[in-house]
Write an enzyme that holds these catalytic residues in place. Structure first.
Site, PDB file in Angstrom:
ATOM      1  NE  ARG A   1       2.823   3.523   1.892  1.00 25.38           N
ATOM      2  CZ  ARG A   1       3.309   4.036   3.026  1.00 25.38           C
ATOM      3  NH1 ARG A   1       4.394   3.499   3.571  1.00 25.38           N
ATOM      4  NH2 ARG A   1       2.722   5.056   3.591  1.00 25.38           N
TER       5      ARG A   1
ATOM      6  CD  GLU B   1       0.785  10.799  -0.898  1.00 20.21           C
ATOM      7  OE1 GLU B   1       0.866  10.538  -2.113  1.00 20.21           O
ATOM      8  OE2 GLU B   1       0.563   9.930  -0.041  1.00 20.21           O
TER       9      GLU B   1
ATOM     10  NE  ARG C   1       0.063   1.136  -1.343  1.00 22.14           N
ATOM     11  CZ  ARG C   1       0.255   2.401  -0.957  1.00 22.14           C
ATOM     12  NH1 ARG C   1       1.017   3.202  -1.676  1.00 22.14           N
ATOM     13  NH2 ARG C   1      -0.297   2.844   0.151  1.00 22.14           N
TER      14      ARG C   1
END
Length: 216
Positions: free
Chosen positions: A108, A116, A156
């Site tokens: 990330r 999104e 992440r």
């Protein structure tokens, strides 16, 4: 008298055995430093070999906060301690899969929040994903550096990312209007750069700032 003579002889013998302070005998009796301590080599963890961090990436990227060269409006270049990685694929506008040291990592990008495309389809989400793919196509060699917090709540890996020619990917995405800034302490290494990039994008209404209703 003979007692005092014996005491004097004993003291003289002890002084001779120790030698003059600061002279050639000063390091005898276990006081001499080992050669590695004197030279600064071989001291501490990982002495005599390059330290390998878990997953090949250090916690703070191994460099200065604003290290590396600056590429115009693309932000600071990678710090001296940045690691090399290879792009496997882009997931969306702020997430991608990298291969670092033979291991795949879901990464990330630090400091940005792209619209999104998975849980919901937000305005400019598809465009943001395409922009990240253009910057970091599959198979491309990139540079990465960590900040202070290594993972997000989804597991992440949180990383700063640079293209092969030294462009800070997060700054490029924000400056061209494909992402907003999202600064979450303690990962604030490039926060001033990203805030400046967003201010410029909003002022010129580029990308999502001009295309998406409610983005001002």
């Amino acid at each position: 008298m003979w007692r005092w003579a014996l005491v004097g002889a004993g003291l003289l013998a002890a002084v001779c055995a120790v030698g003059p302070v600061g002279g050639p005998g000063a390091h005898r009796g276990g006081l001499r430093r080992p050669p590695e301590a004197a030279s600064g080599e071989g001291v501490g963890e990982g002495a005599g070999r390059k330290r390998i961090e878990p997953e090949g990436i250090g916690r703070e990227g191994g460099g200065r906060a604003n290290g590396g060269r600056v590429n115009g409006g693309a932000g600071p270049g990678p710090p001296p301690g940045a690691w090399t990685a290879r792009v496997v694929r882009v997931v969306d506008g702020d997430t991608l899969i990298l291969r670092v040291g033979g291991r795949g990592l879901r990464v990330r990008l630090i400091g940005v929040d792209a619209p999104e495309t998975w849980s919901r389809h937000e305005c400019f989400g598809a465009e943001a994903a395409r922009a990240l793919r253009r910057l970091t196509p599959a198979g491309a060699e990139v540079r990465v550096a960590a900040d202070r917090e290594p993972y997000d709540r989804f597991g992440r890996r949180l990383l700063h990312l640079w293209t092969g020619d030294g462009r800070l990917v997060a700054a490029d995405l924000v400056r061209t209007g494909f992402s907003r800034t999202l600064v979450i302490p303690p990962n604030t290494r490039y926060a001033p750069v990203l805030r400046a990039a967003q201010a410029a994008a909003r002022r010129t209404r580029v990308g999502l700032w001009g295309a998406c209703h409610g983005s001002r």
